[in-house]
Design a protein around this motif. Structure first.
Motif, short mmCIF file in Angstrom:
data_model
loop_
_atom_site.label_atom_id
_atom_site.label_comp_id
_atom_site.label_asym_id
_atom_site.label_seq_id
_atom_site.Cartn_x
_atom_site.Cartn_y
_atom_site.Cartn_z
N GLU A 1 39.44 18.86 24.18
CA GLU A 1 39.09 20.01 23.35
C GLU A 1 39.97 21.22 23.68
OE1 GLU A 1 35.46 20.17 21.23
OE2 GLU A 1 37.01 18.69 20.83
N SER B 1 48.65 23.56 14.44
CA SER B 1 47.46 23.89 15.22
C SER B 1 46.40 24.45 14.30
CB SER B 1 47.80 24.91 16.31
OG SER B 1 48.26 26.10 15.73
N SER B 2 45.15 24.28 14.71
CA SER B 2 44.04 24.73 13.87
C SER B 2 42.89 25.19 14.73
CB SER B 2 43.58 23.58 12.95
OG SER B 2 42.44 23.96 12.24
N PRO C 1 39.02 25.82 15.42
CA PRO C 1 37.84 25.14 14.92
C PRO C 1 37.05 26.02 13.96
CG PRO C 1 37.50 25.87 17.18
CD PRO C 1 38.95 26.10 16.86
N THR C 2 36.46 25.37 12.93
CA THR C 2 35.65 26.12 11.98
C THR C 2 34.25 26.38 12.51
OG1 THR C 2 34.99 24.05 10.93
CG2 THR C 2 36.90 25.18 10.01
N LYS D 1 33.85 20.03 18.27
CA LYS D 1 34.26 21.14 17.41
C LYS D 1 34.70 20.59 16.06
CE LYS D 1 36.09 23.84 21.32
NZ LYS D 1 37.32 24.43 21.91
N THR E 1 37.27 20.64 13.92
CA THR E 1 38.68 21.00 13.87
C THR E 1 39.45 20.04 12.97
OG1 THR E 1 38.55 21.83 16.14
CG2 THR E 1 40.74 21.40 15.25
#
Length: 660
Positions: free
Chosen positions: A402, A480-481, A483-484, A527, A529
């Protein structure tokens, strides 16, 4: 809503088994009978690829309903069955045609309905025709069809071309141009089969350079031929068209190395899965380990309601749901027992205890038995998954990943040496992901230290040699992102599960020590993601809501429209597919309108391999965005579906041996 890819393939296979007569033309009365004049008893003969395709979506009772009385492999010794037609489902190869010719000469069956999985080459067809005429067996061939079924469907919208080793073939500098061409032609044929099954010509988007562009150009040419030869396909067709997104696996290697907390990904990681069959080794006697183990196999079928509902959910949710399902089953079974005075296990369809007022209860028996078998199957799977999670510290691996890219070199080295026991393969997977994602500079001395530490715990490190050579390129293409939503604690959920389910698993005659298995397993939900491929898909399907990095990454993706006279070009030599940067573009650069064009349906295809983790991530995005308004559908496919260990062993390690 359009049928799923699996439903469409099943419909095509049933038509094929019905001697290529559409099922709608069979009388309704005949459709309920396994053998009628319009649907006679038949023999089915397939090769290995045909077997894999048909066994992934149909079961023995489905074949029987289609009038198949026996099914045989083409390479087995087969006795004559006179007076019975035969259906062949085979690849169009010289070896298969030689056996087919021999079968016709020996008169094994009444007549032959020959179905090739893909298009047969003209020289091979002419050779077969010449052999048939020379042997005087032409009258025994009733049908000969090129089918478009050359892919394996593993889930409603998941397919694989089942071509292992493609990533190595495409990335290796030792592969000859001819082999590259043959490899890409097979991929194009497989994608053509999928598109033909879905009955909609897509717009094709792909990055410049590499195998993805080469395959896109070839597929564009093939689809143009289809459009030109079709009387019903016109450029004015108003039906909404999907977008076909073709990418190279080197875009992002991490989904094939990662540890997941999602049920279907854990199944493919921990267990031995062959297409849709799960092979387990369970103790003969749990109270006496010395008695050894026995093999147990389960099929993930389309009728498995529990898998359909839980496959894409986190492990703790699935563990809770199996408990709820068992309790519901017990309640329904108790109601039947109360009405009949005996348990479900003691009742049978031939029981003399039937009475008119009991008919309603009796009619529920098949459904209850099927439910029980499904629930017990997933209880057995979950029990073995729990053991695997605990023994391999998979919860810890997942939690580390993570925030993996934020770890320093010192922290990563300490993790390899002192954490997770001697779990060498999982440590190697963690390190390879870290190597691909970290922002730190890695010197030769650093890499030697990591390699030595991994070898000290028993890891085979050849794959590291290849990954280090593609590290910079992969880091440029990964997105890259954030997490929502953050990771969620599930201690209450898992705590309640362990106490209640221990009793439930005992009732099902499974583990009596569930609390011991679960102890130490970290309790959290992942997460939310999006992976790199999901971000790319979003930027091409829904650009107005896409991340800026993803928009920039796909800004220069080529645009092919097989129905357009302009979106096309020439095809260069296959050797240029190895070059990720300097290949001349063959599609057109998308206009602003084309770049901002939205789609409600997509086929996302990875050249070189795919993973259940990537498939689940795409489906989660489609479900999440569909909830906000427009329905979205994503069909995911790859040249082959891999577990992480298999990808390292069959693809990365051979490439590492070739690296200097």
């Amino acid at each position: 809503m359009a049928p799923s890819l699996r439903d469409a393939q099943v419909a095509s296979l049933k038509t094929l088994l019905n001697l290529n007569t559409p099922l709608a033309q069979v009388d309704l009365d005949d459709a309920n009978e396994p053998s009628t004049p319009k649907n006679p008893w038949k023999v089915l003969v397939f090769d290995s690829r045909g077997r894999d395709i048909i066994s992934s979506v149909l079961r023995v009772h489905d074949l029987r309903a289609a009038g198949i009385t026996i099914h045989l492999h083409i390479n087995t010794t087969r006795s004559p069955i006179p007076g019975v037609p035969v259906v062949y489902l085979i690849e169009p190869t010289a070896e298969n045609l030689a056996i087919l010719t021999s079968d016709l000469q020996r008169g094994l069956y009444e007549n032959a309905h020959v179905n090739f999985l893909g298009k047969i080459d003209r020289p091979l067809l002419e050779e077969f025709a010449a052999q048939t005429v020379a042997s005087g067996t032409a009258e025994h061939i009733a049908q000969l069809f090129d089918q478009t079924l050359d892919y394996v469907c593993l889930d409603p919208d998941l397919f694989s071309l089942n071509m292992k080793g493609i990533f190595h073939t495409l990335q290796s500098a030792l592969t000859a141009d001819k082999d590259l061409e043959n490899c890409m032609d097979r991929v194009v044929d497989g994608l053509y089969s999928v598109i033909a099954t879905m009955e909609s010509i897509p717009v094709i988007r792909c990055p410049k350079g590499g195998a993805a562009e080469h395959i896109s150009a070839k597929l564009d040419r093939k689809l143009r031929d289809l459009v030109l030869s079709s009387k019903t396909n016109s450029s004015s067709d108003q039906k909404a068209r999907p977008v076909l997104i073709i990418v190279d696996r080197a875009l992002d290697l991490t989904p094939l190395l990662s540890h997941s907390w999602i049920y279907q990904s854990l199944v493919y990681d921990v267990l031995d899965v062959d297409l849709t069959k799960i092979n387990l080794r369970i103790p003969v006697d749990k109270n006496d380990p010395e008695k050894g183990t026995k093999k147990l196999s389960y099929d993930l079928t389309a009728s498995d309601y529990f898998w359909a509902r839980n496959a894409t959910l986190p492990f703790p949710n699935v563990a809770e749901d199996v408990t709820n399902e068992w309790n519901k089953y017990q309640e329904d079974a108790d109601k039947v027992t109360a009405k009949t005075g005996t348990s479900i296990e003691d009742l049978s369809g031939e029981s003399q205890q039937f009475a008119a007022h009991l008919r309603g209860a009796m009619e529920r028996l098949p459904e209850l038995r099927e439910r029980k078998a499904t629930i017990e199957m997933h209880m057995q799977i979950l029990e073995i998954l729990m053991e695997g999670i605990k023994n391999r510290h998979l919860d810890r691996c997942f939690h580390i990943e993570e925030e993996l890219s934020a770890k320093s070199k010192v922290q990563m080295l300490d993790l390899i040496k002192n954490d997770l026991g001697n779990n060498s393969v999982d440590k190697l997977r963690l390190f390879l992901q870290w190597l691909l994602t970290t922002e730190e500079d890695i010197s030769r001395a650093d890499l030697d230290s990591f390699t030595q530490a991994l070898e000290a715990v028993g890891a085979e490190t050849t794959a590291v040699k290849y990954v280090k050579t593609v590290r910079q390129l992969t880091r440029m293409t990964m997105i890259s992102s954030a997490p929502t939503q953050p990771a969620q604690s599930t201690s209450q959920l898992f705590g309640g599960f362990s106490g209640l389910s221990s009793r439930v698993f005992k009732d099902a005659k499974l583990s009596a020590n569930l609390e011991g298995v679960l102890s130490g397993i970290k309790n959290f939900l992942p997460k939310n993601t999006d992976l790199t491929l999901t971000k790319i898909t979003e930027s091409l399907m829904d650009p107005s809501n896409a991340q800026n990095d993803a928009i920039r990454a796909t800004e220069n993706y080529l645009y092919y429209d097989p129905k357009s006279s302009t979106a096309r070009g020439t095809i260069p030599a296959a050797s240029q597919s190895r070059n990720q940067q300097n290949t001349v573009g063959r599609g057109i650069d998308a206009t602003f309108g084309q770049r901002r064009q939205g789609f409600s349906e997509a086929i996302v295809f990875s050249v070189g391999g795919g993973s259940m983790d990537e498939y689940g991530n795409l489906q989660a995005w489609a479900t999440r965005t569909s909830a906000s308004g427009q329905n979205r559908r994503v069909v995911y496919g790859s040249t082959a579906l891999y577990s992480a260990n298999e990808f390292i062993t069959k693809e990365l390690t051979p490439l590492g041996k070739e690296s200097t």
